[in-house]
Motif scaffolding. Structure first.
Motif, PDB file in Angstrom:
ATOM      1  N   THR A   1       0.828  -1.205   0.000  1.00 56.54           N
ATOM      2  CA  THR A   1       0.000   0.000   0.000  1.00 56.54           C
ATOM      3  C   THR A   1       0.865   1.258   0.000  1.00 56.54           C
ATOM      4  OG1 THR A   1      -1.734  -1.193   1.200  1.00 56.54           O
ATOM      5  CG2 THR A   1      -1.870   1.207   1.187  1.00 56.54           C
ATOM      6  N   ARG A   2       1.975   1.208   0.744  1.00 57.85           N
ATOM      7  CA  ARG A   2       2.885   2.360   0.736  1.00 57.85           C
ATOM      8  C   ARG A   2       3.454   2.601  -0.661  1.00 57.85           C
ATOM      9  NH1 ARG A   2       4.587   0.455   5.833  1.00 57.85           N
ATOM     10  NH2 ARG A   2       6.366  -0.644   4.910  1.00 57.85           N
TER      11      ARG A   2
ATOM     12  N   LEU B   1      -3.687  -3.600  -6.385  1.00 59.77           N
ATOM     13  CA  LEU B   1      -2.805  -3.916  -5.261  1.00 59.77           C
ATOM     14  C   LEU B   1      -1.929  -5.152  -5.494  1.00 59.77           C
ATOM     15  CD1 LEU B   1      -1.924  -3.049  -2.425  1.00 59.77           C
ATOM     16  CD2 LEU B   1      -3.695  -4.563  -1.509  1.00 59.77           C
TER      17      LEU B   1
END
Length: 241
Positions: A148-149, A170
């Motif tokens: 996610t980062r 993702l």
């Protein structure tokens, strides 16, 4: 048996939570590390069994992000075992045409171990047989957070629009982005939990929880579980007409 498994649509990707090494050693009056060494030897038999069972991808859970909570002696022993395993098995894995990858956060691992991991990945990069993925300092939640980062950085840099982020976005940022999702997840030792393993990837995996402690798990038991998978009716949320 091999023909039957393939005809019934056996799993292409099997993931294993290798649990029970410590209990196996304790039952024999030996220290926990004795069990971990026995468990490491079992990996070769399972890897060698995969081609005849039609298993192209094998992912094994070697060390979790939570395992750092164990005693310093056990953690140090495990890190030494990982270094020894890579050193001793590298040539055999290459000879058997096994492609090796590692997933997990390498930041906390010592430099020597990371170098060995990098060298083994490079050495087997052209192998076209079984794809062996070793989860080392791996946690499913940690993986999703790191992914996610990276995704957020790409959005902030203008490489990706927020409205384009969807369910298929993702996975491209996960450690397993080059691997298919697991079809079958096996946990040994009688525990019936997934322990933060491949959380995103296993959304539609079949699970098998077996009582066998990992050092006693063998090719015959793997074949039985693969055979059982082939008999399951996988509908992915749909129903038959």
């Amino acid at each position: 048996m091999v023909k039957t498994i393939r005809e019934t649509g056996g799993p292409r990707h099997v993931a294993i939570i290798m649990d029970g090494n410590g209990r196996w050693a304790t039952q024999r009056g030996r220290p926990r590390l004795f069990g971990h060494h026995a468990g490491a030897k079992r990996v070769r038999e399972v890897v060698e069994a995969c081609p005849d069972l039609g298993v192209k991808y094998l992912t094994i859970f070697a060390f979790s992000t939570e395992n750092w909570k164990r005693t310093q002696t056990e953690v140090a022993g495990l890190m030494s075992l990982f270094r020894r395993y890579i050193t001793q098995e590298a040539k055999a894995l290459k000879r058997e045409n096994v492609r090796v990858r590692f997933i997990g956060d390498r930041v906390k691992l010592d430099d020597k171990l990371v170098t060995l991991m990098d060298e083994l990945e490079l050495m087997t990069a052209d192998c076209s047989g079984v794809n062996l993925t070793i989860a080392l300092n791996y946690g499913g939640r940690d993986e999703v957070a790191r992914a996610t980062r990276r995704l957020a950085h790409d959005v902030a840099a203008g490489k990706l629009r927020p409205e384009d982020v969807g369910e298929e976005t993702l996975p491209k940022y996960l450690d397993t982005y080059v691997l298919p999702d697991p079809d079958l997840v096996i946990r040994t030792s009688g525990e019936a939990r997934i322990s933060n393993f491949l959380l995103w990837q296993s959304a539609y995996a079949e699970y098998e929880f077996v009582d066998t402690l990992w050092p006693d798990f063998n090719a015959a038991e793997l074949a039985r579980l693969v055979q059982g998978y082939g008999a399951r009716d996988r509908r992915y949320g749909a129903v038959k007409a």
